[in-house]
Design a protein around this motif. Sequence first.
Motif, mmCIF file in Angstrom:
data_model
loop_
_atom_site.group_PDB
_atom_site.id
_atom_site.type_symbol
_atom_site.label_atom_id
_atom_site.label_comp_id
_atom_site.label_asym_id
_atom_site.label_seq_id
_atom_site.Cartn_x
_atom_site.Cartn_y
_atom_site.Cartn_z
ATOM 1 N N THR A 101 0.758 -1.395 -0.194
ATOM 2 C CA THR A 101 -0.057 0.041 -0.109
ATOM 3 C C THR A 101 0.802 1.255 0.147
ATOM 4 N N ILE A 102 1.874 1.010 0.616
ATOM 5 C CA ILE A 102 2.852 2.412 0.583
ATOM 6 C C ILE A 102 4.010 2.433 -0.513
ATOM 7 N N HIS A 103 3.582 3.046 -1.586
ATOM 8 C CA HIS A 103 4.579 2.935 -2.700
ATOM 9 C C HIS A 103 5.901 3.487 -2.559
ATOM 10 N N GLN A 104 5.975 4.383 -1.546
ATOM 11 C CA GLN A 104 7.441 5.006 -1.384
ATOM 12 C C GLN A 104 8.311 3.803 -0.742
ATOM 13 N N SER A 105 8.028 2.811 -0.143
ATOM 14 C CA SER A 105 8.638 1.558 0.180
ATOM 15 C C SER A 105 9.568 1.211 -0.820
ATOM 16 N N GLY A 106 9.075 1.016 -2.131
ATOM 17 C CA GLY A 106 10.023 0.485 -3.207
ATOM 18 C C GLY A 106 11.186 1.795 -3.439
ATOM 19 N N ALA A 107 11.099 2.741 -3.261
ATOM 20 C CA ALA A 107 11.910 3.950 -3.380
ATOM 21 C C ALA A 107 12.817 3.550 -2.529
ATOM 22 N N ILE A 108 12.630 3.358 -1.235
ATOM 23 C CA ILE A 108 13.457 3.367 -0.035
ATOM 24 C C ILE A 108 14.169 1.932 -0.249
ATOM 25 N N GLY A 109 13.535 0.965 -0.670
ATOM 26 C CA GLY A 109 14.300 -0.253 -1.008
ATOM 27 C C GLY A 109 15.345 -0.072 -2.128
ATOM 28 N N MET A 110 15.255 0.761 -3.033
ATOM 29 C CA MET A 110 16.145 0.984 -4.143
ATOM 30 C C MET A 110 17.484 1.704 -3.649
ATOM 31 N N VAL A 111 17.327 2.219 -2.536
ATOM 32 C CA VAL A 111 18.632 2.895 -2.058
ATOM 33 C C VAL A 111 19.421 1.987 -1.048
ATOM 34 N N GLY A 112 18.526 0.902 -0.859
ATOM 35 C CA GLY A 112 19.399 -0.061 0.234
ATOM 36 C C GLY A 112 18.588 -0.187 1.759
ATOM 37 N N GLY A 113 17.355 0.485 1.733
ATOM 38 C CA GLY A 113 16.461 0.327 2.789
ATOM 39 C C GLY A 113 17.003 1.572 3.938
ATOM 40 N N PRO A 114 16.208 1.346 5.200
ATOM 41 C CA PRO A 114 16.531 2.573 5.916
ATOM 42 C C PRO A 114 17.664 2.924 6.222
ATOM 43 N N PRO A 115 18.479 1.906 6.583
ATOM 44 C CA PRO A 115 19.880 2.252 7.204
ATOM 45 C C PRO A 115 21.108 3.123 6.057
ATOM 46 N N LEU A 116 20.534 2.982 4.865
ATOM 47 C CA LEU A 116 21.232 3.708 3.725
ATOM 48 C C LEU A 116 20.698 5.090 3.442
ATOM 49 N N ALA A 142 20.629 8.067 4.650
ATOM 50 C CA ALA A 142 21.508 9.257 4.873
ATOM 51 C C ALA A 142 22.287 9.397 3.833
ATOM 52 N N SER A 143 22.831 8.349 3.197
ATOM 53 C CA SER A 143 23.956 8.232 2.265
ATOM 54 C C SER A 143 23.346 8.227 1.029
ATOM 55 N N ALA A 144 22.095 8.375 0.504
ATOM 56 C CA ALA A 144 21.194 8.347 -0.663
ATOM 57 C C ALA A 144 21.808 9.517 -1.516
ATOM 58 N N LYS A 145 21.766 9.496 -2.688
ATOM 59 C CA LYS A 145 21.811 10.454 -3.705
ATOM 60 C C LYS A 145 20.913 11.835 -3.670
ATOM 61 N N PRO A 146 21.285 12.823 -3.987
ATOM 62 C CA PRO A 146 20.475 13.980 -3.696
ATOM 63 C C PRO A 146 19.084 13.787 -4.409
ATOM 64 N N SER A 147 19.067 13.203 -5.574
ATOM 65 C CA SER A 147 18.088 12.894 -6.520
ATOM 66 C C SER A 147 17.041 12.174 -5.672
ATOM 67 N N PHE A 148 17.488 10.983 -4.681
ATOM 68 C CA PHE A 148 16.418 10.268 -3.925
ATOM 69 C C PHE A 148 15.751 11.336 -2.992
ATOM 70 N N HIS A 149 16.370 12.115 -2.526
ATOM 71 C CA HIS A 149 16.030 13.150 -1.415
ATOM 72 C C HIS A 149 14.892 14.241 -2.157
#
Length: 162
Positions: A70-85, A87-94
Amino acid sequence: MEINFIAFFGAALVSLFVGFIWYHPSVFGTIWMKENNFTQDDLRKGNMLKIFGLTYVFSLMIAMTLMSLTIHQSGAIGMVGGPPLLASAKPSFHAFMADYGTAYRTFKHGALHGFMSGLFFAFPIIGINGLFERKSWKYIFIHAGFWMITLTLMGGIICQFA
Protein backbone atom coordinates in the motif's frame (compact mmCIF):
# COMPACT_ATOMS: atom_id res chain seq x y z
CA MET A 1 9.88 7.46 6.15
CA GLU A 2 9.12 6.66 9.76
CA ILE A 3 6.75 3.85 10.74
CA ASN A 4 3.90 4.75 13.05
CA PHE A 5 3.97 1.64 15.23
CA ILE A 6 0.69 2.52 16.94
CA ALA A 7 -1.08 2.43 13.57
CA PHE A 8 0.83 -0.70 12.55
CA PHE A 9 -0.06 -2.63 15.72
CA GLY A 10 -3.58 -1.19 15.62
CA ALA A 11 -4.10 -2.35 12.03
CA ALA A 12 -3.23 -5.89 13.13
CA LEU A 13 -6.12 -5.76 15.61
CA VAL A 14 -8.57 -5.29 12.73
CA SER A 15 -8.77 -9.03 12.04
CA LEU A 16 -9.88 -9.65 15.63
CA PHE A 17 -12.50 -6.88 15.59
CA VAL A 18 -13.88 -7.77 12.17
CA GLY A 19 -13.83 -11.47 13.09
CA PHE A 20 -15.80 -10.77 16.27
CA ILE A 21 -18.54 -9.16 14.17
CA TRP A 22 -18.31 -11.32 11.02
CA TYR A 23 -18.38 -14.66 12.81
CA HIS A 24 -20.95 -13.61 15.41
CA PRO A 25 -24.00 -15.90 15.38
CA SER A 26 -26.18 -12.95 14.32
CA VAL A 27 -24.08 -12.38 11.19
CA PHE A 28 -22.31 -15.42 9.64
CA GLY A 29 -21.30 -17.39 12.75
CA THR A 30 -24.22 -19.80 12.68
CA ILE A 31 -23.74 -20.55 8.97
CA TRP A 32 -19.97 -20.90 9.49
CA MET A 33 -20.51 -23.36 12.36
CA LYS A 34 -22.96 -25.38 10.25
CA GLU A 35 -20.58 -25.48 7.27
CA ASN A 36 -17.80 -26.77 9.56
CA ASN A 37 -20.03 -29.16 11.53
CA PHE A 38 -19.16 -27.30 14.74
CA THR A 39 -21.30 -26.96 17.84
CA GLN A 40 -20.99 -24.35 20.58
CA ASP A 41 -19.41 -27.06 22.74
CA ASP A 42 -16.77 -27.72 20.07
CA LEU A 43 -15.84 -24.04 20.06
CA ARG A 44 -15.57 -23.85 23.85
CA LYS A 45 -12.89 -26.58 23.82
CA GLY A 46 -10.32 -24.42 22.04
CA ASN A 47 -7.43 -22.67 23.78
CA MET A 48 -8.62 -19.10 23.25
CA LEU A 49 -5.38 -17.47 24.45
CA LYS A 50 -3.45 -19.47 21.86
CA ILE A 51 -6.02 -18.83 19.12
CA PHE A 52 -6.28 -15.07 19.68
CA GLY A 53 -2.55 -14.68 20.39
CA LEU A 54 -1.47 -16.44 17.21
CA THR A 55 -4.19 -14.64 15.23
CA TYR A 56 -2.63 -11.37 16.32
CA VAL A 57 0.90 -12.54 15.44
CA PHE A 58 -0.29 -13.67 11.98
CA SER A 59 -2.12 -10.35 11.56
CA LEU A 60 1.12 -8.51 12.29
CA MET A 61 2.73 -10.49 9.48
CA ILE A 62 -0.12 -9.50 7.17
CA ALA A 63 0.18 -5.84 8.24
CA MET A 64 3.89 -5.90 7.41
CA THR A 65 3.14 -7.26 3.95
CA LEU A 66 0.38 -4.69 3.41
CA MET A 67 2.87 -1.91 4.16
CA SER A 68 4.84 -2.87 1.06
CA LEU A 69 1.67 -3.26 -1.01
CA THR A 70 0.00 0.00 0.00
CA ILE A 71 2.90 2.40 0.60
CA HIS A 72 4.57 2.91 -2.75
CA GLN A 73 7.42 4.91 -1.23
CA SER A 74 8.67 1.64 0.29
CA GLY A 75 9.90 0.68 -3.18
CA ALA A 76 11.90 3.88 -3.50
CA ILE A 77 13.46 3.32 -0.08
CA GLY A 78 14.31 -0.23 -1.09
CA MET A 79 16.09 1.08 -4.19
CA VAL A 80 18.67 2.87 -2.03
CA GLY A 81 19.25 -0.12 0.24
CA GLY A 82 16.64 0.43 2.90
CA PRO A 83 16.37 2.72 5.93
CA PRO A 84 19.97 2.23 7.13
CA LEU A 85 21.30 3.77 3.89
CA LEU A 86 18.86 6.70 3.55
CA ALA A 87 21.39 9.23 4.84
CA SER A 88 23.90 8.24 2.16
CA ALA A 89 21.34 8.25 -0.69
CA LYS A 90 22.00 10.52 -3.66
CA PRO A 91 20.42 13.98 -3.73
CA SER A 92 18.06 12.83 -6.49
CA PHE A 93 16.47 10.37 -4.04
CA HIS A 94 15.90 13.08 -1.46
CA ALA A 95 14.44 15.37 -4.14
CA PHE A 96 12.14 12.56 -5.27
CA MET A 97 10.98 11.92 -1.71
CA ALA A 98 10.45 15.65 -1.14
CA ASP A 99 8.18 15.73 -4.19
CA TYR A 100 6.43 12.37 -3.82
CA GLY A 101 7.04 11.20 -0.26
CA THR A 102 3.39 11.55 0.71
CA ALA A 103 1.77 10.77 -2.65
CA TYR A 104 -1.04 8.23 -2.48
CA ARG A 105 -0.85 8.00 1.32
CA THR A 106 -4.59 8.01 1.94
CA PHE A 107 -7.04 5.63 3.57
CA LYS A 108 -8.89 5.32 0.28
CA HIS A 109 -5.76 4.32 -1.64
CA GLY A 110 -4.71 1.79 0.99
CA ALA A 111 -8.23 0.38 1.19
CA LEU A 112 -8.21 -0.14 -2.59
CA HIS A 113 -4.94 -2.07 -2.43
CA GLY A 114 -6.16 -4.01 0.60
CA PHE A 115 -9.38 -4.97 -1.19
CA MET A 116 -7.46 -6.00 -4.31
CA SER A 117 -5.21 -8.16 -2.10
CA GLY A 118 -8.30 -9.81 -0.66
CA LEU A 119 -9.93 -10.34 -4.03
CA PHE A 120 -6.90 -11.50 -6.00
CA PHE A 121 -4.84 -13.18 -3.28
CA ALA A 122 -6.89 -14.27 -0.25
CA PHE A 123 -10.02 -15.33 -2.17
CA PRO A 124 -8.16 -17.64 -4.59
CA ILE A 125 -6.20 -19.25 -1.73
CA ILE A 126 -9.36 -19.83 0.30
CA GLY A 127 -11.14 -21.05 -2.83
CA ILE A 128 -8.42 -23.57 -3.67
CA ASN A 129 -8.29 -24.88 -0.11
CA GLY A 130 -12.07 -25.04 0.08
CA LEU A 131 -12.35 -26.96 -3.17
CA PHE A 132 -9.80 -29.57 -2.12
CA GLU A 133 -11.36 -29.84 1.34
CA ARG A 134 -14.75 -30.34 -0.34
CA LYS A 135 -16.19 -27.30 1.42
CA SER A 136 -19.26 -25.50 0.18
CA TRP A 137 -19.31 -22.21 -1.68
CA LYS A 138 -20.96 -20.71 1.41
CA TYR A 139 -17.86 -21.62 3.40
CA ILE A 140 -15.56 -20.15 0.74
CA PHE A 141 -17.53 -16.91 0.40
CA ILE A 142 -17.84 -16.43 4.18
CA HIS A 143 -14.08 -16.64 4.64
CA ALA A 144 -13.23 -14.71 1.48
CA GLY A 145 -15.65 -11.95 2.46
CA PHE A 146 -14.08 -11.73 5.89
CA TRP A 147 -10.60 -11.35 4.41
CA MET A 148 -11.68 -8.84 1.78
CA ILE A 149 -13.19 -6.58 4.45
CA THR A 150 -10.31 -7.12 6.87
CA LEU A 151 -7.60 -6.43 4.28
CA THR A 152 -9.50 -3.40 3.00
CA LEU A 153 -9.59 -1.85 6.47
CA MET A 154 -6.03 -2.88 7.33
CA GLY A 155 -4.72 -1.50 4.03
CA GLY A 156 -6.51 1.81 4.61
CA ILE A 157 -5.18 2.20 8.13
CA ILE A 158 -1.65 1.27 7.16
CA CYS A 159 -1.50 3.52 4.10
CA GLN A 160 -3.01 6.54 5.87
CA PHE A 161 -1.38 6.31 9.27
CA ALA A 162 1.60 3.90 9.38
